[in-house]
Write a protein that holds these residues in place. Structure first.
Motif, mmCIF file in Angstrom:
data_model
loop_
_atom_site.group_PDB
_atom_site.id
_atom_site.type_symbol
_atom_site.label_atom_id
_atom_site.label_comp_id
_atom_site.label_asym_id
_atom_site.label_seq_id
_atom_site.Cartn_x
_atom_site.Cartn_y
_atom_site.Cartn_z
ATOM 1 N N THR A 75 13.791 19.054 1.290
ATOM 2 C CA THR A 75 13.451 20.532 1.069
ATOM 3 C C THR A 75 14.973 21.006 1.427
ATOM 4 O O THR A 75 16.045 20.608 2.069
ATOM 5 C CB THR A 75 12.549 21.026 1.979
ATOM 6 O OG1 THR A 75 12.798 20.616 3.335
ATOM 7 C CG2 THR A 75 11.239 20.332 1.614
ATOM 8 N N ASP A 126 7.894 25.573 4.139
ATOM 9 C CA ASP A 126 6.841 26.235 4.192
ATOM 10 C C ASP A 126 6.472 26.864 2.678
ATOM 11 O O ASP A 126 5.304 26.916 2.561
ATOM 12 C CB ASP A 126 6.978 27.674 4.987
ATOM 13 C CG ASP A 126 6.968 27.078 6.527
ATOM 14 O OD1 ASP A 126 6.386 26.053 6.765
ATOM 15 O OD2 ASP A 126 7.480 27.779 7.484
ATOM 16 N N ARG A 127 7.635 27.405 1.888
ATOM 17 C CA ARG A 127 7.245 27.609 0.926
ATOM 18 C C ARG A 127 6.809 26.616 -0.163
ATOM 19 O O ARG A 127 5.995 26.874 -1.223
ATOM 20 C CB ARG A 127 8.751 28.281 -0.092
ATOM 21 C CG ARG A 127 8.823 29.594 0.771
ATOM 22 C CD ARG A 127 10.159 30.072 -0.193
ATOM 23 N NE ARG A 127 9.604 30.376 -1.550
ATOM 24 C CZ ARG A 127 10.551 30.509 -2.590
ATOM 25 N NH1 ARG A 127 11.812 30.353 -2.435
ATOM 26 N NH2 ARG A 127 10.175 30.531 -3.758
ATOM 27 N N THR A 128 6.965 25.236 -0.016
ATOM 28 C CA THR A 128 6.627 24.229 -0.920
ATOM 29 C C THR A 128 4.831 24.307 -0.828
ATOM 30 O O THR A 128 4.377 23.760 -1.984
ATOM 31 C CB THR A 128 7.043 22.635 -0.451
ATOM 32 O OG1 THR A 128 6.587 22.628 0.811
ATOM 33 C CG2 THR A 128 8.606 22.825 -0.573
ATOM 34 N N PHE A 129 4.473 24.381 0.224
ATOM 35 C CA PHE A 129 3.031 24.484 0.358
ATOM 36 C C PHE A 129 2.408 25.732 -0.234
ATOM 37 O O PHE A 129 1.088 25.795 -0.784
ATOM 38 C CB PHE A 129 2.359 24.583 1.779
ATOM 39 C CG PHE A 129 2.833 23.280 2.344
ATOM 40 C CD1 PHE A 129 2.218 21.975 2.256
ATOM 41 C CD2 PHE A 129 4.012 23.082 3.398
ATOM 42 C CE1 PHE A 129 2.556 20.802 2.839
ATOM 43 C CE2 PHE A 129 4.279 22.047 3.824
ATOM 44 C CZ PHE A 129 3.506 20.667 3.386
ATOM 45 N N GLU A 130 3.204 26.930 -0.450
ATOM 46 C CA GLU A 130 2.725 28.157 -0.739
ATOM 47 C C GLU A 130 2.850 28.290 -2.307
ATOM 48 O O GLU A 130 2.304 29.176 -2.934
ATOM 49 C CB GLU A 130 3.226 29.294 -0.270
ATOM 50 C CG GLU A 130 3.220 29.223 1.508
ATOM 51 C CD GLU A 130 3.756 30.422 2.202
ATOM 52 O OE1 GLU A 130 4.737 31.053 1.429
ATOM 53 O OE2 GLU A 130 3.661 30.716 3.294
ATOM 54 N N GLU A 131 3.897 27.672 -3.073
ATOM 55 C CA GLU A 131 4.410 28.021 -4.124
ATOM 56 C C GLU A 131 4.010 26.623 -5.229
ATOM 57 O O GLU A 131 5.026 26.265 -5.988
ATOM 58 C CB GLU A 131 6.023 28.405 -4.006
ATOM 59 C CG GLU A 131 6.506 29.499 -3.392
ATOM 60 C CD GLU A 131 5.827 30.631 -3.881
ATOM 61 O OE1 GLU A 131 5.342 30.712 -5.176
ATOM 62 O OE2 GLU A 131 5.831 31.886 -3.327
ATOM 63 N N ARG A 132 3.046 26.046 -5.138
ATOM 64 C CA ARG A 132 2.608 24.989 -5.911
ATOM 65 C C ARG A 132 2.759 25.129 -7.448
ATOM 66 O O ARG A 132 3.091 24.486 -8.277
ATOM 67 C CB ARG A 132 1.099 24.203 -5.511
ATOM 68 C CG ARG A 132 1.271 23.431 -4.098
ATOM 69 C CD ARG A 132 0.207 22.864 -4.229
ATOM 70 N NE ARG A 132 0.103 21.910 -3.040
ATOM 71 C CZ ARG A 132 -0.617 20.860 -2.717
ATOM 72 N NH1 ARG A 132 -1.506 20.542 -3.444
ATOM 73 N NH2 ARG A 132 -0.541 20.188 -1.674
ATOM 74 N N GLU A 133 2.165 26.241 -7.678
ATOM 75 C CA GLU A 133 1.865 26.818 -9.081
ATOM 76 C C GLU A 133 3.302 27.148 -9.717
ATOM 77 O O GLU A 133 3.761 26.833 -10.820
ATOM 78 C CB GLU A 133 1.237 28.238 -9.240
ATOM 79 C CG GLU A 133 -0.174 28.059 -8.835
ATOM 80 C CD GLU A 133 -0.942 26.996 -9.777
ATOM 81 O OE1 GLU A 133 -0.626 27.053 -10.998
ATOM 82 O OE2 GLU A 133 -1.985 26.685 -9.502
#
Length: 305
Positions: A75, A126-133
């Motif tokens: 990341t 942290d964003r990888t878990f929130e921005e899957r779409e």
């Protein structure tokens, strides 16, 4: 003779097998004539030129799921992340799928892995878990643009699992626990604050109600006292009017003189009862003078009226 007949029968069967092709539904077969692309066979019954045409490639036109091997991505904040995903694609151009790439499945798989590493490398953990779409959409966009040359349409990509290292998981769990504790404390303080507000509001409303009741009671009492004073005054006025009317009657003045004399005698009698020393006028003629003065005042009032 029989040998020739069997030979001719075998040749006929071979010609039929080489010339007649039945293509299943949702499939496409690519035919080469003398080593060169000639046609794409549609589902159903098709005829070829024996020994000249041959089926070189067979493709399924169904949607195909492809498991992309798990890989380690780095990341933006230099954290390792194990990513596992699955890709869905479909052959849309059998000719390009046959000649555009020697192995379009491997090409799509490798491109999916490199694109995924590039997308995640621009994001923090942290964003990888929130921005899957968003990650899925970027991977599909990059793959679809490249796979169009291979006669393949990339439909969607789904991340199956994101697994950070064990120490990162532990830190994240501690952070979540702390955040939940913080929210619990905030909720408790908000509850106490609301309780104090409710108590203060209740006390204020109760005080206002009591003061309004007391105010109304005082108003009622004042109105009652005013009404009583007015009634007494009206009664006194009525009594005075009756006395005045009685005085005007024959013998009224003599009755008043008698009444005044009685009151004077009563006053002296009360003084005798309440005090050890009794004060009396020098001679009884003063009593007559007192009665005469009272009668003069009454006549003066009558004349003024």
């Amino acid at each position: 003779m029989e040998l020739v007949a069997f030979l001719l029968l075998g040749i006929a069967v071979l010609f039929v097998v080489r010339s007649v092709k039945v293509v299943p539904q949702q499939h496409a077969w690519v035919v080469e004539r003398l080593g060169k692309f000639n046609a794409t066979l549609a589902p159903g019954l098709n005829f070829l030129v024996p020994f000249v045409d041959q089926v070189a490639y067979r493709h399924s036109l169904k949607e195909i799921p492809l498991d992309v091997p798990s890989q380690v991505c780095i990341t933006k904040d230099n954290t390792q992340l194990q990513v596992d995903g699955i890709l869905y694609f479909q052959v849309t151009d059998p000719m390009r799928a046959s000649y555009g790439s020697s192995n379009y499945v491997m090409a799509i798989t490798q491109l999916a892995q490199t694109t995924l590493r590039s997308v995640i490398g621009r994001m923090e953990l942290d964003r990888t878990f929130e921005e899957r779409e968003m990650i899925n959409a970027q991977v599909v966009s990059a793959l679809d643009e490249a796979a169009s040359n291979w006669g393949v349409k990339v439909l969607r990509y789904e991340i199956k699992d994101l697994t950070p290292p064990a120490e990162i998981l532990h830190a994240m769990q501690a952070q979540i626990t702390a955040e939940r504790g913080k929210r619990a404390l905030i909720a408790a303080s908000e509850g106490r604050r609301q309780e104090q507000i409710n108590i203060a509001t209740g006390e204020r409303e109760a005080y206002i109600a009591r003061s309004e009741g007391q105010k109304q009671a005082e108003i009622n009492q004042a109105q009652g006292q005013a009404a009583a004073i007015l009634a007494v005054a009206e009664a006194s006025a009525a009594a005075i009017r009756q006395i005045a009317a009685a005085i005007q009657q024959p013998g009224g003045e003599q009755a008043v003189q008698l009444k005044v004399a009685e009151k004077a005698v009563e006053a002296y009698a009360q003084l005798a009862q309440k005090n050890n020393t009794m004060i009396v006028p020098g001679h009884m003629g003063e009593v007559s003078a007192l009665v005469g003065t009272a009668m003069t005042l009454l006549k003066a009032g009558k004349a003024g009226g």
